[in-house]
Design an enzyme around this catalytic site. Structure first.
Site, short mmCIF file in Angstrom:
data_model
loop_
_atom_site.label_atom_id
_atom_site.label_comp_id
_atom_site.label_asym_id
_atom_site.label_seq_id
_atom_site.Cartn_x
_atom_site.Cartn_y
_atom_site.Cartn_z
N ARG A 52 -33.73 -108.12 34.78
CA ARG A 52 -34.32 -107.05 35.61
C ARG A 52 -34.53 -107.53 37.05
O ARG A 52 -35.54 -107.21 37.69
CB ARG A 52 -35.67 -106.59 35.04
CG ARG A 52 -35.62 -106.03 33.65
CD ARG A 52 -34.92 -104.66 33.63
NE ARG A 52 -35.01 -104.08 32.30
CZ ARG A 52 -34.14 -104.31 31.32
NH1 ARG A 52 -33.10 -105.11 31.51
NH2 ARG A 52 -34.32 -103.74 30.15
N SER A 59 -40.05 -98.15 30.99
CA SER A 59 -40.92 -99.28 30.63
C SER A 59 -41.76 -99.65 31.83
O SER A 59 -41.23 -99.97 32.89
CB SER A 59 -40.09 -100.50 30.24
OG SER A 59 -39.27 -100.17 29.16
N GLU A 95 -43.03 -103.38 35.98
CA GLU A 95 -41.58 -103.31 36.24
C GLU A 95 -41.24 -102.41 37.44
O GLU A 95 -40.49 -102.82 38.32
CB GLU A 95 -40.84 -102.84 34.99
CG GLU A 95 -39.34 -102.87 35.19
CD GLU A 95 -38.56 -102.42 33.97
OE1 GLU A 95 -38.65 -103.06 32.92
OE2 GLU A 95 -37.87 -101.39 34.09
C1 LIG Z 1 -37.21 -92.69 30.82
C2 LIG Z 1 -36.73 -93.92 31.55
C3 LIG Z 1 -35.99 -94.89 30.86
C4 LIG Z 1 -35.53 -96.02 31.52
N1 LIG Z 1 -34.82 -96.94 30.80
C5 LIG Z 1 -34.36 -98.06 31.41
C6 LIG Z 1 -33.63 -99.03 30.66
O1 LIG Z 1 -33.36 -98.88 29.47
N2 LIG Z 1 -33.21 -100.15 31.32
C7 LIG Z 1 -33.46 -100.35 32.64
O2 LIG Z 1 -33.03 -101.38 33.17
N3 LIG Z 1 -34.14 -99.43 33.37
C8 LIG Z 1 -34.60 -98.30 32.80
N4 LIG Z 1 -35.31 -97.38 33.52
C9 LIG Z 1 -35.61 -97.64 34.94
C10 LIG Z 1 -34.67 -96.92 35.94
O3 LIG Z 1 -34.04 -95.82 35.36
C11 LIG Z 1 -33.60 -97.85 36.51
O4 LIG Z 1 -34.21 -98.94 37.16
C12 LIG Z 1 -32.66 -97.14 37.51
O5 LIG Z 1 -31.59 -97.98 37.86
C13 LIG Z 1 -33.39 -96.68 38.78
O6 LIG Z 1 -32.49 -95.83 39.48
P1 LIG Z 1 -33.00 -94.79 40.55
O7 LIG Z 1 -31.78 -94.19 41.15
O8 LIG Z 1 -33.97 -93.86 39.97
O9 LIG Z 1 -33.70 -95.77 41.60
P2 LIG Z 1 -35.05 -95.55 42.48
O10 LIG Z 1 -36.21 -95.40 41.57
O11 LIG Z 1 -34.79 -94.46 43.47
O12 LIG Z 1 -35.13 -96.93 43.23
C14 LIG Z 1 -35.48 -98.11 42.54
C15 LIG Z 1 -35.41 -99.29 43.53
O13 LIG Z 1 -34.08 -99.49 43.97
C16 LIG Z 1 -33.98 -99.35 45.40
N5 LIG Z 1 -32.72 -98.60 45.63
C17 LIG Z 1 -32.42 -97.38 45.14
N6 LIG Z 1 -31.16 -97.05 45.51
C18 LIG Z 1 -30.68 -98.07 46.24
C19 LIG Z 1 -29.43 -98.32 46.91
N7 LIG Z 1 -28.42 -97.44 46.89
N8 LIG Z 1 -29.29 -99.48 47.60
C20 LIG Z 1 -30.31 -100.40 47.64
N9 LIG Z 1 -31.50 -100.23 47.03
C21 LIG Z 1 -31.67 -99.08 46.33
C22 LIG Z 1 -35.20 -98.57 45.81
O14 LIG Z 1 -35.56 -98.87 47.16
C23 LIG Z 1 -36.23 -99.09 44.81
O15 LIG Z 1 -36.70 -100.33 45.23
C24 LIG Z 1 -35.80 -96.21 32.90
C25 LIG Z 1 -36.53 -95.24 33.59
C26 LIG Z 1 -36.99 -94.11 32.93
C27 LIG Z 1 -37.76 -93.06 33.68
#
Ligand SMILES: Cc1cc2nc3c(=O)[nH]c(=O)nc-3n(C[C@H](O)[C@H](O)[C@H](O)COP(=O)(O)OP(=O)(O)OC[C@H]3O[C@@H](n4cnc5c(N)ncnc54)[C@H](O)[C@@H]3O)c2cc1C
Length: 370
Positions: free
Chosen positions: A177, A255, A353
Site C-alpha cells: 500500500r 479499509s 490507510e
Molecule cells: C469500498 C472500497 C473498497 C476498496 N478496496 C480496496 C482494495 O481492495 N485494495 C486497495 O488497495 N484499495 C482499496 N480501496 C481504496 C481505493 O479505492 C484505492 O486506493 C483507489 O486506488 C483510490 O483511487 P481514487 O481514484 O479514488 O483516488 P483518490 O481517493 O482521488 O486519491 C487517493 C490519493 O491518490 C492521489 N492521486 C489521485 N489521483 C492521482 C494521480 N492521477 N496522480 C497522482 N496522485 C493521484 C491523491 O492525491 C490522493 O493522495 C477501496 C476503497 C473503497 C471505498
C-alpha cells in the site's frame, strides 16, 4: 475568487466547488478552485500560468475518484482532477499484451474491459473503486495481486519542476500500500499507466479465501470445466459485494486501517491470551495482524463515535451515517477512539490507510491525531 480562464483555455475551471459528492466517504467539503484536465496539454497550459506570484499560488492537490481521501470542510487549494481518457494497445505477442491507460479511466471498467478482450492479470483487482491514475499511488492490492505485479511504467508530471517523467515500476518504489507517489504527496500527477497482461486463460490465482469455491460455482453455471480469469473476476465481484458496503449506499473509504506489522514476541504473547488471533508471518520474523480481527475482538464491530461507525459485517470499514454533513473532525473522533481502544487492549497502534488532506491542500495528519 475570479480566475483568468485564458491561463488554460481548454481546461474546465470551477471556483468554490462542492466536493462533498466527489469523495466516497461523503464528507462535507468546499474547495477554492477545481481544474478538470481532459488532456496532458491542458496540464501544461495550466502549469505555465501557475507561478508563485499568480493569484493561483495555493497548494495543488490531485483528486481522482475520491475513494481513498479524507477531505477538509474548506479546501483552500487548487484541486487538479485528471480526466484524460483512452486505452491503447501498444504491443501484442502470442502470450502477452502491453496496454497504456489514461489516468481518468475508471479502474473497475478497465478490469472488465481487459478481461473481456482476453487480456488477463487484473481480474483479482476487480471492483476496487477509483480511477486508473490513482491506482499506483497506494499500489492497490486484493486477493493475492498488487498493481506492481502488472504495471510496467507510469507517465507522470512532476509538479514542483513542471516536467514530464517516464517512471519504470522500479522507479515507483512500490511497497505494501505504498509507492514514491504516496511518500512524496502533492508532487506528482500520474497521467498514463502502462501494463503488461497475459493471454493464457488457464492461468488463474484463486487460492484466496472462498474465491476458488465461488469461481468454480460460476464456471459450472457457464458450462466450463476449468476455471478462467472471467470466473475469478465474477467470484471476486460477488464476494466483495457481499462483504463490503457500497459507498453509493453507505459512504465509506474501504479499509480504514492498515494491517499492523508487529514483532514476533508481541504476537506470541498475544497468542497465549487470544489463541484465535489472526496473523500472517512475514519473511523478516515479524507478523502482519488482521486489523479487522483486533477491532472486532475489542467489541467495536458496529461501534465507533456517531456518525462514523464501523460496518456491522466488516469492522475494518468506517462508514458515514451522516452523508454530506459529517466532517473530518467526526472521522478523527471515531478513528482516535478505535486506535485508543486497540492500544489499551493489545498494545498495538493502528495506522490509517486513507489520505488525510489538510485545509491548505497538503497531506498530513489530523490536528488531534493520537
Ligand atoms: C469500498 C472500497 C473498497 C476498496 N478496496 C480496496 C482494495 O481492495 N485494495 C486497495 O488497495 N484499495 C482499496 N480501496 C481504496 C481505493 O479505492 C484505492 O486506493 C483507489 O486506488 C483510490 O483511487 P481514487 O481514484 O479514488 O483516488 P483518490 O481517493 O482521488 O486519491 C487517493 C490519493 O491518490 C492521489 N492521486 C489521485 N489521483 C492521482 C494521480 N492521477 N496522480 C497522482 N496522485 C493521484 C491523491 O492525491 C490522493 O493522495 C477501496 C476503497 C473503497 C471505498
Amino acid at each position: 475568487m475570479t480566475t483568468d480562464l485564458h491561463h488554460a483555455p481548454n481546461a474546465q475551471y470551477d471556483c468554490l466547488h462542492d466536493l462533498s459528492y466527489a469523495n466516497t466517504m461523503a464528507l462535507a467539503c468546499i474547495a477554492d478552485t477545481v481544474v478538470t484536465l481532459t488532456s496532458e496539454a491542458q496540464l501544461d497550459h495550466f502549469m505555465a500560468s501557475y507561478t508563485d506570484d499568480s493569484e493561483l499560488n495555493s497548494s495543488l492537490f490531485v483528486l481522482s475518484g475520491g475513494s481513498n481521501v479524507l477531505l477538509p470542510t474548506q479546501l483552500q487549494a487548487t484541486v487538479l482532477r485528471p480526466d484524460m481518457r483512452g486505452i491503447t494497445l501498444i504491443n501484442q505477442t502470442q502470450d502477452h499484451v502491453d496496454i497504456e491507460v489514461m489516468a481518468g479511466e475508471n479502474w473497475h471498467d478497465l478490469v472488465i474491459h481487459t478481461v473481456n478482450q482476453g487480456w488477463y492479470g487484473l481480474e483479482n483487482l476487480a471492483l476496487i473503486p477509483g480511477l486508473t491514475g490513482a491506482a499506483p499511488v497506494q499500489n492497490i492490492g486484493a486477493y493475492g495481486v498488487q498493481l506492481e505485479d502488472r504495471l510496467q511504467y507510469v507517465r507522470a508530471y512532476h509538479l514542483p519542476t513542471k516536467t514530464w517523467h517516464h517512471l519504470t515500476a522500479a522507479d515507483c518504489k512500490f511497497g505494501y500500500r505504498d509507492s514514491i507517489f504516496k511518500r512524496t504527496p502533492n508532487t506528482w500527477l500520474i497521467s498514463r499507466v502502462g501494463f503488461r497482461l497475459h493471454t493464457d486463460a488457464t492461468k488463474v490465482l484463486a487460492s484466496y479465501g472462498d474465491v476458488q469455491t465461488v469461481a468454480q460455482r460460476y464456471a459450472k453455471l457457464q458450462g466450463r470445466g476449468q476455471l478462467t480469469p472471467i470466473d475469478v473476476m465474477h467470484a471476486i465481484i460477488n464476494i466483495r459485494q457481499q462483504k463490503l458496503p457500497n459507498p453509493a449506499q453507505l459512504p465509506n473509504c474501504g479499509s480504514f486501517f492498515q494491517n499492523p506489522i508487529i514483532n514476533l514476541s508481541l504476537f506470541t504473547s498475544l497468542q497465549s491470551i487470544y489463541p484465535n488471533i489472526v496473523g500472517y508471518p512475514m519473511p523478516d520474523a515479524t507478523v502482519k495482524v488482521a486489523a479487522g480481527w483486533l477491532i472486532e475482538q475489542a467489541g467495536l464491530k458496529g461501534g465507533g463515535i456517531k456518525p462514523i461507525i464501523t460496518h456491522k459485517k466488516q469492522a475494518l470499514v468506517l462508514t458515514n451515517h451522516s452523508p454530506y454533513q459529517a466532517t473530518q473532525a467526526d472521522v478523527l473522533a471515531a478513528q482516535n477512539h478505535i486506535i485508543n481502544c486497540i492500544y489499551e487492549k493489545f498494545a498495538i497502534t493502528l495506522a490509517r490507510e486513507p489520505v488525510w488532506v489538510n485545509a491548505d491542500g497538503t497531506v498530513g495528519y489530523g490536528e488531534h491525531e493520537v
